[in-house]
Scaffold this motif. Structure first.
Motif, PDB file in Angstrom:
ATOM      1  N   SER A   1      33.232  13.134  41.605  1.00 21.86           N
ATOM      2  CA  SER A   1      32.327  13.053  42.760  1.00 21.86           C
ATOM      3  C   SER A   1      30.909  12.789  42.280  1.00 21.86           C
ATOM      4  CB  SER A   1      32.329  14.360  43.543  1.00 21.86           C
ATOM      5  OG  SER A   1      33.612  14.864  43.660  1.00 21.86           O
TER       6      SER A   1
ATOM      7  N   LYS B   1      22.704  13.724  37.841  1.00 18.83           N
ATOM      8  CA  LYS B   1      23.595  13.774  38.999  1.00 18.83           C
ATOM      9  C   LYS B   1      23.446  15.123  39.670  1.00 18.83           C
ATOM     10  CE  LYS B   1      26.069  12.202  35.635  1.00 18.83           C
ATOM     11  NZ  LYS B   1      27.138  12.187  34.660  1.00 18.83           N
TER      12      LYS B   1
ATOM     13  N   LYS C   1      32.992  17.377  29.656  1.00 18.53           N
ATOM     14  CA  LYS C   1      33.277  16.017  29.179  1.00 18.53           C
ATOM     15  C   LYS C   1      34.417  16.021  28.167  1.00 18.53           C
ATOM     16  CE  LYS C   1      30.453  14.049  31.793  1.00 18.53           C
ATOM     17  NZ  LYS C   1      31.097  13.591  33.030  1.00 18.53           N
TER      18      LYS C   1
ATOM     19  N   ILE D   1      36.732  11.440  46.404  1.00 20.47           N
ATOM     20  CA  ILE D   1      36.032  10.210  46.804  1.00 20.47           C
ATOM     21  C   ILE D   1      37.009   9.160  47.335  1.00 20.47           C
ATOM     22  CG2 ILE D   1      34.029  10.504  45.303  1.00 20.47           C
ATOM     23  CD1 ILE D   1      35.398   8.620  43.311  1.00 20.47           C
TER      24      ILE D   1
ATOM     25  N   TYR E   1      27.734   8.980  29.947  1.00 17.75           N
ATOM     26  CA  TYR E   1      27.617   9.831  31.140  1.00 17.75           C
ATOM     27  C   TYR E   1      26.211  10.399  31.330  1.00 17.75           C
ATOM     28  CZ  TYR E   1      32.679   9.766  30.927  1.00 17.75           C
ATOM     29  OH  TYR E   1      33.975   9.375  30.871  1.00 17.75           O
TER      30      TYR E   1
ATOM     31  N   GLU F   1      30.047  11.474  39.414  1.00 17.66           N
ATOM     32  CA  GLU F   1      30.009  10.117  38.839  1.00 17.66           C
ATOM     33  C   GLU F   1      29.837   9.090  39.949  1.00 17.66           C
ATOM     34  OE1 GLU F   1      29.921   9.234  35.754  1.00 17.66           O
ATOM     35  OE2 GLU F   1      30.263  11.227  34.942  1.00 17.66           O
ATOM     36  N   SER F   2      30.555   9.268  41.063  1.00 15.93           N
ATOM     37  CA  SER F   2      30.495   8.291  42.150  1.00 15.93           C
ATOM     38  C   SER F   2      29.098   8.277  42.776  1.00 15.93           C
ATOM     39  CB  SER F   2      31.540   8.603  43.211  1.00 15.93           C
ATOM     40  OG  SER F   2      31.139   9.690  44.008  1.00 15.93           O
TER      41      SER F   2
END
Lengths: 159, 76
Positions: free
Chosen positions: B61, B17, A46, A71, B13, B63-64
């Protein structure tokens, strides 16, 4: 008399304050000159992503290569302003600048100047505040290695 | 642990995931890595030109996937 304090001067200085190391990862805050509030990060990943986003926001230093995507995110084109004003100039005018070199992390403090963003990574200089050393890095991974090495030295001294 | 919770609560965040990635590093000169990454869940392959790019490819990826389809990812 001690050696002169190492300092960096740049419009895109970022101060990385590492406060804790938990789950084999770093937690801390990043400070930049255009905000009174720090940005918190809870992992090394991060930290890198947020720093890159900040530089994207400023448009400085400009990216040498467009970020690829898994994506299918459409390529972002840099929209040049009509008067050619850079985003970082606007941010500077709106928010003013602050001194960030006095902020300290509990475990380590690193003042980073990214000079270039070529080859999809970063090149620049970092001052390790604890040991008062200035080092150069040629990639983001090298920056992380410098931080890791310095934090390791701090641990050894503590033991 | 209180410190960790503090960061998590402030961090946007903080969502579970998951993903599977196959990474092939072809070259590790110039203080970085170059190679290919396969996002196994979606069978998408991309070339990466630096460690930072690899990290960002994987991060975006995940995150999506975290937007609305966590359960599906968990059962895959």
């Amino acid at each position: 008399m001690g050696a002169a304090k190492q300092m960096l001067f740049a419009r895109n200085l970022i101060n990385i304050c590492i406060d804790s190391v938990e789950n084999v990862d770093y937690q801390g805050k990043i400070w930049h000159q255009y905000s009174d509030e720090p940005v918190c990060f809870e992992s090394g990943v991060k930290l890198l992503v947020m720093m890159d986003e900040l530089m994207d926001e400023w448009g400085f230093p400009q990216k040498g290569l467009e970020q690829r995507s898994l994506i299918g995110r459409g390529k972002k084109r840099h929209n040049r302003q009509k008067n050619d004003e850079m985003s970082i100039d606007k941010v500077q005018k709106t928010n003013g600048t602050r001194n960030i070199q006095n902020k300290k992390g509990k475990l380590g403090t690193y003042i980073v100047q990214v000079s270039f963003r070529q080859n999809a990574t970063w090149q620049g200089h970092v001052v390790c505040v604890n040991c008062n050393e200035k080092k150069d890095f040629t990639s983001a991974m090298e920056l992380i290695k410098i931080i890791e090495q310095d934090l390791g030295n701090v641990d050894e001294k503590a033991e | 642990m209180a410190m960790m919770d503090d960061y998590k609560s402030k961090n946007p965040y903080d969502v579970k995931k998951r993903g599977t990635f196959i990474v092939k590093v072809d070259d590790c000169s110039n203080a970085t890595w170059r190679g290919n990454v396969v996002w196994a869940d979606e069978n998408i392959t991309k070339h990466f030109r630096s460690t930072l790019e690899l990290i960002k490819l994987i991060d975006e990826s995940l995150e999506s996937r975290s937007i609305g389809d966590n359960e599906e990812v968990g059962s895959a």
